[in-house]
Enzyme design. Structure first.
Site, PDB file in Angstrom:
ATOM      1  N   GLN A   1       0.917  -1.190   0.030  1.00 15.53           N
ATOM      2  CA  GLN A   1       0.036   0.013  -0.003  1.00 15.53           C
ATOM      3  C   GLN A   1       0.808   1.214   0.025  1.00 15.53           C
ATOM      4  OE1 GLN A   1      -1.627   0.818   3.778  1.00 15.53           O
ATOM      5  NE2 GLN A   1      -3.268   2.304   2.774  1.00 15.53           N
TER       6      GLN A   1
ATOM      7  N   VAL B   1      -6.784  -1.056  -1.232  1.00 18.32           N
ATOM      8  CA  VAL B   1      -8.187  -1.543  -1.492  1.00 18.32           C
ATOM      9  C   VAL B   1      -9.127  -0.740  -1.535  1.00 18.32           C
ATOM     10  CG1 VAL B   1      -7.466  -3.916  -0.548  1.00 18.32           C
ATOM     11  CG2 VAL B   1      -8.324  -2.148   1.125  1.00 18.32           C
TER      12      VAL B   1
ATOM     13  N   ILE C   1      -5.155  -7.550   6.015  1.00 17.27           N
ATOM     14  CA  ILE C   1      -5.148  -5.986   5.956  1.00 17.27           C
ATOM     15  C   ILE C   1      -6.204  -5.457   6.816  1.00 17.27           C
ATOM     16  CG2 ILE C   1      -6.438  -4.045   4.357  1.00 17.27           C
ATOM     17  CD1 ILE C   1      -4.772  -5.812   1.892  1.00 17.27           C
TER      18      ILE C   1
ATOM     19  N   TYR D   1     -10.753  -1.772  20.996  1.00 14.59           N
ATOM     20  CA  TYR D   1     -10.746  -2.444  20.017  1.00 14.59           C
ATOM     21  C   TYR D   1     -12.066  -1.975  19.019  1.00 14.59           C
ATOM     22  CZ  TYR D   1      -9.319  -6.085  16.386  1.00 14.59           C
ATOM     23  OH  TYR D   1      -8.847  -6.742  15.393  1.00 14.59           O
TER      24      TYR D   1
ATOM     25  N   LYS E   1     -14.234  -7.417  12.349  1.00 11.63           N
ATOM     26  CA  LYS E   1     -13.667  -8.540  12.283  1.00 11.63           C
ATOM     27  C   LYS E   1     -14.982  -9.643  12.348  1.00 11.63           C
ATOM     28  CE  LYS E   1      -9.418  -7.860  12.049  1.00 11.63           C
ATOM     29  NZ  LYS E   1      -8.616  -8.149  10.847  1.00 11.63           N
TER      30      LYS E   1
ATOM     31  N   ALA F   1      -0.040  -2.119  12.577  1.00  9.79           N
ATOM     32  CA  ALA F   1      -1.385  -2.108  12.878  1.00  9.79           C
ATOM     33  C   ALA F   1      -1.708  -2.335  14.309  1.00  9.79           C
ATOM     34  CB  ALA F   1      -2.053  -2.970  11.995  1.00  9.79           C
TER      35      ALA F   1
END
Ligand code: NAD
Length: 264
Positions: free
Chosen positions: A41, A66, A93, A156, A163, A196
Site C-alpha cells: 500500500q 483496497v 489487511i 478495539y 472482524k 496495525a
C-alpha cells in the site's frame, strides 16, 4: 515434512515490513516451496516490501490500495497474465482511524465506521471473488482476524465489529466457493507488535494481559501464525473450510484470569 507448497502459487496482501503477520506467513510458505506475489500500500511501504519479496525470490510486487478498486483489478489482471491460475491468497489487511481505537465504541463516527468496514472486511470479499476466478484447480483463501470480533476488548471498538463481519464473510464465501474446491478460513491471532497492532490504545497492556493469562502464558509470534497458515493453505487441511483457527496460546478458551493474576 518438506515441499508442502511445491508447485503452488499465490498472492500475499498486507506485508508492510518484516514485523507484519503477512511476512511470517510468506516465509513459512516460501520455506515449503511456494511461489509468491505481493501487494503493498503506497510507495513508502513499497520500499520495504520490495527487498523482502526479493529475499523470497519474488519479483512480482504491485501497489494495491483496497480503497481503489482499479488497483485491486490491476493486481488480479496481472496475476492472470503472469500465471494464468493461482492456488492461494492471503488477506492480512486492516485499518481504522487510530483516534477511534480508544475510548467508547459508541462514539465511532459514520465515516470511520464505513471506511473501517470497507478496508478491513469487504476488501476480503472483493479480493476473494477475483481470486476464485483464477482458482481453476481449487484453492485456499486465508484472512486474519482477532478475538475482539466476539468478545469486548478494550479500545478495539469498530475493528471488533469489522472482524465480526469478516468472520461471517469467511463462512459465506466458504459456502459460495466450496463447490469449486476452494476453501476459505481465518486465523484469529493473539496480539502481535506490528504497525496495525500498535495503533490500538493500550496495546502494550493488552499484550501483557493476554500473555500472563493464557493457558500457555504466552501470546504468539508471526512465525507461529505462519505455521498455522501453512496448514490452512496446504493440502494438509484439505477438508477444512469456513473456520476460524485461533493461534493465541489458548487465550480464547479461558473465562477467568489465572490464579497468579488473581493473587496479585
Ligand atoms: P501490519 O500493519 O503489518 O499489516 C496491516 C496491513 O494492512 C499493512 O500492510 C497495510 O499496508 C495494510 N492496509 C491497511 N489499509 C490498506 C488499504 N487501504 N489497502 C491495502 N492495504 C492496506 O499489521 P498486522 O498486525 O500484521 O496486520 C495484518 C492483519 O492481522 C490485520 O487484518 C490485523 O487486523 C490482523 N491481526 C493483527 C493482530 C495483531 O495483534 N497485530 C492480531 C490479530 C489479527
Amino acid at each position: 515434512m518438506n515441499g508442502l507448497m511445491e508447485g503452488k502459487r499465490g498472492l500475499i496482501m498486507g506485508v508492510a515490513n518484516a514485523s507484519s503477520i503477512a511476512w511470517g506467513i510468506s516465509q513459512a510458505l516460501h520455506d515449503q516451496g511456494a511461489e509468491l506475489a505481493f501487494t503493498y500500500q503506497g510507495d513508502a511501504l513499497g520500499k520495504r516490501v520490495k527487498p523482502l519479496a526479493e529475499s523470497v525470490n519474488s519479483d512480482f510486487v504491485m501497489p494495491c490500495d483496497v480503497e481503489d478498486l482499479d488497483s485491486v483489478d490491476a493486481v488480479f489482471a496481472a496475476l492472470k497474465e503472469r500465471w494464468g491460475k493461482i492456488d492461494f491468497i492471503v488477506h492480512a489487511i486492516g485499518f481504522s482511524d487510530k483516534s477511534e481505537l480508544r475510548g467508547r465504541y459508541a462514539d465511532t463516527s459514520r465515516d470511520n465506521f464505513s471506511r473501517t468496514m470497507v478496508i478491513s472486511c469487504f476488501s476480503f470479499t472483493e479480493a476473494a471473488k477475483r481470486a476464485a476466478d483464477l482458482m481453476s484447480d481449487g484453492g485456499s483463501m486465508l484472512t486474519l482476524t482477532y478475538a475482539g470480533s466476539t468478545r469486548v476488548m478494550p479500545n478495539y471498538n469498530v475493528m471488533g465489529v469489522a472482524k465480526a463481519g469478516l468472520e461471517a464473510s469467511v463462512r459465506y464465501l466458504a459456502n459460495d466457493f466450496g463447490p469449486s474446491g476452494i476453501r476459505v478460513n481465518a486465523i484469529s491471532a493473539g496480539p502481535v507488535r506490528t504497525l496495525a497492532g500498535n495503533g490500538i490504545a493500550d496495546a502494550r497492556q493488552m499484550y501483557s494481559y493476554q500473555r500472563d493469562n493464557s493457558p500457555m502464558r504466552d501470546v504468539c509470534t508471526i512465525e507461529d501464525v505462519g505455521g498455522a497458515a501453512l496448514y490452512l493453505l496446504s493440502d494438509l487441511s484439505k477438508k477444512v473450510t469456513g473456520q476460524v483457527q485461533f493461534v493465541d496460546s489458548g487465550y480464547s478458551c479461558i473465562s477467568m484470569p489465572t490464579v497468579e493474576t488473581l493473587a496479585k
